[in-house]
Design an enzyme around this catalytic site. Structure first.
Site, short mmCIF file in Angstrom:
data_model
loop_
_atom_site.label_atom_id
_atom_site.label_comp_id
_atom_site.label_asym_id
_atom_site.label_seq_id
_atom_site.Cartn_x
_atom_site.Cartn_y
_atom_site.Cartn_z
N SER A 7 0.97 -1.36 0.04
CA SER A 7 -0.07 0.07 -0.04
C SER A 7 0.91 1.44 0.08
O SER A 7 1.66 1.45 0.85
CB SER A 7 -0.95 0.22 1.05
OG SER A 7 -1.55 1.23 1.43
N HIS A 32 -0.95 -1.06 -4.52
CA HIS A 32 -2.28 -0.84 -3.88
C HIS A 32 -2.19 0.46 -3.57
O HIS A 32 -1.54 1.14 -2.78
CB HIS A 32 -2.42 -1.64 -2.51
CG HIS A 32 -3.84 -1.33 -1.92
ND1 HIS A 32 -4.98 -1.85 -2.28
CD2 HIS A 32 -4.29 -0.58 -0.89
CE1 HIS A 32 -6.09 -1.64 -1.63
NE2 HIS A 32 -5.48 -0.50 -0.86
N ASP A 34 -4.60 3.95 -2.33
CA ASP A 34 -5.80 4.25 -1.61
C ASP A 34 -6.09 5.76 -1.82
O ASP A 34 -5.49 6.60 -1.56
CB ASP A 34 -5.14 4.09 0.07
CG ASP A 34 -5.04 2.66 0.37
OD1 ASP A 34 -6.14 2.08 0.33
OD2 ASP A 34 -4.07 2.24 1.10
N MET A 36 -8.69 8.59 -0.82
CA MET A 36 -9.49 9.01 0.30
C MET A 36 -9.98 10.53 -0.02
O MET A 36 -9.31 11.32 -0.30
CB MET A 36 -8.79 8.89 1.59
CG MET A 36 -8.17 7.62 2.04
SD MET A 36 -7.70 7.50 3.74
CE MET A 36 -6.88 6.08 3.62
N HIS A 65 -7.90 1.48 -4.79
CA HIS A 65 -9.06 1.34 -3.57
C HIS A 65 -9.58 2.72 -3.33
O HIS A 65 -8.90 3.20 -2.93
CB HIS A 65 -8.27 0.53 -2.42
CG HIS A 65 -9.23 0.84 -1.23
ND1 HIS A 65 -8.67 0.25 0.03
CD2 HIS A 65 -10.59 0.53 -0.69
CE1 HIS A 65 -9.81 0.24 1.03
NE2 HIS A 65 -10.77 0.46 0.29
N MET A 67 -11.83 4.92 -1.16
CA MET A 67 -12.65 5.15 0.00
C MET A 67 -13.29 6.70 -0.36
O MET A 67 -12.78 7.68 0.30
CB MET A 67 -11.86 5.28 0.95
CG MET A 67 -11.29 3.87 1.42
SD MET A 67 -9.77 3.50 2.27
CE MET A 67 -8.60 3.76 1.09
N MET A 136 -11.95 -5.43 4.44
CA MET A 136 -11.26 -4.49 5.10
C MET A 136 -11.30 -5.24 6.75
O MET A 136 -12.26 -5.53 7.33
CB MET A 136 -12.07 -3.11 5.47
CG MET A 136 -12.12 -2.20 4.08
SD MET A 136 -10.42 -1.95 3.43
CE MET A 136 -9.65 -1.09 4.81
N ASP A 171 -7.23 -6.05 3.61
CA ASP A 171 -6.68 -4.91 3.79
C ASP A 171 -6.68 -4.33 5.12
O ASP A 171 -7.84 -4.16 5.70
CB ASP A 171 -7.34 -3.89 2.66
CG ASP A 171 -6.35 -2.41 2.44
OD1 ASP A 171 -5.49 -2.26 3.20
OD2 ASP A 171 -7.10 -1.64 1.84
C1 DX5 Z 1 -6.47 1.92 5.05
C2 DX5 Z 1 -6.04 1.47 3.94
C3 DX5 Z 1 -5.06 0.55 3.39
C4 DX5 Z 1 -3.72 0.83 4.67
C5 DX5 Z 1 -3.13 -0.33 5.19
O1 DX5 Z 1 -7.75 2.69 5.04
O2 DX5 Z 1 -7.18 0.89 2.92
O3 DX5 Z 1 -4.68 -0.05 2.39
O4 DX5 Z 1 -2.76 1.55 4.04
O5 DX5 Z 1 -2.06 -0.05 6.00
P1 DX5 Z 1 -1.45 -1.06 6.92
O6 DX5 Z 1 -0.86 -2.23 6.14
O7 DX5 Z 1 -0.37 -0.24 7.40
O8 DX5 Z 1 -2.41 -1.69 7.91
ZN ZN Z 2 -6.59 0.02 0.88
#
Ligand code: DX5
Ligand code: ZN
Length: 222
Positions: A7, A32, A34, A36, A65, A67, A136, A171
């Site tokens: 990630s 990956h 993320d 947000m 991904h 969010m 998740m 994840d």
């Molecule tokens: C959380 C993200 C994850 C996050 C995971 O909202 O979707 O992808 O980066 O990080 P770790 O592996 O540190 O839990």
């Molecule tokens: Zn993620």
């Protein structure tokens, strides 16, 4: 079948191109990303322009991904930017069937993500058309949180009751001490942020995660 997806949320954003090259050279199967939006989750990260730049340096697929509150509205932007898989949340107040249809029309892979407190039944209407389900194992928003083992019950339902044959990605909180249980439940794609970017030897960490997952992965029901 087992894939390790670092990630980028845990990387050094000032050196993102180098970080991509580093984890690719270290054995990452995909990247990956993320996204947000500060509404769907209480944090803001990056959007299409940064993904366009990541895509220029990446050789592995981008596992995006989102969010975000409006996965349908923004799907064209993320696919244009270079998402190979577009994974959005079942909790987003948008029209899931429309997102799935659009991503398939663009010939990209589509996934749905589900938060720890959302029942797996919410995904049942879509299970036949999804390429991937993202379970998740933390509440989305931040890296470095503790793994919630209870969500593995959903993975068992996906694999054993629904006989879901697509990818089951997990994840949040994935590390050498949690990946085995996730694989044993039937997960085959593993996101790890802090466990990879925080490791002193990144290639060794990815190899360790892969070996532990491979050893634990079950024979799935036919
Ligand atoms: C959380 C993200 C994850 C996050 C995971 O909202 O979707 O992808 O980066 O990080 P770790 O592996 O540190 O839990
Ligand atoms: Zn993620």
């Amino acid at each position: 079948m087992i894939r390790i997806a670092p990630s980028l949320l845990s990387c050094d954003f000032a050196r993102i191109g180098d970080e991509v090259k580093k984890v690719e050279a270290a054995g990452a199967d995909e990247l990956h990303v993320d996204v947000m939006d500060g509404h769907f989750v209480p944090n803001l990260t990056l959007g299409p322009p940064v993904i366009t730049m990541i895509k220029r340096v990446a050789t592995k697929p981008l596992d995006v991904h989102v969010m975000i509150t409006d996965p349908l509205k923004f799907a064209p932007s993320y696919l244009d930017a270079g998402a190979d898989t577009y994974t959005f949340h079942v909790e987003a107040p948008d029209y899931p069937a429309g997102v799935i249809e659009y991503v398939k029309k663009r010939k990209k892979r589509v996934g749905m993500a589900i938060n720890p407190d959302t029942p797996i039944e919410r995904l049942k209407p879509y299970r036949a058309v999804l390429d991937l389900v993202l379970v998740m194992s933390v509440f989305p928003g931040f890296g470095g949180q503790a793994f919630i083992a209870d969500v593995l019950k959903k993975v068992e339902i996906l694999r054993h009751d629904w006989k879901f044959k697509g990818d089951v990605e997990i994840d949040g909180g994935i590390a050498p001490d949690t990946i085995g249980a996730a694989a044993a439940a039937g997960c085959n794609v593993f996101v790890a942020g802090s466990a990879i970017f925080g490791a002193s030897d990144v290639p060794a960490r990815i190899a360790q995660l892969r070996a532990t997952a491979t050893a634990a992965f079950p024979v799935l029901p036919a």
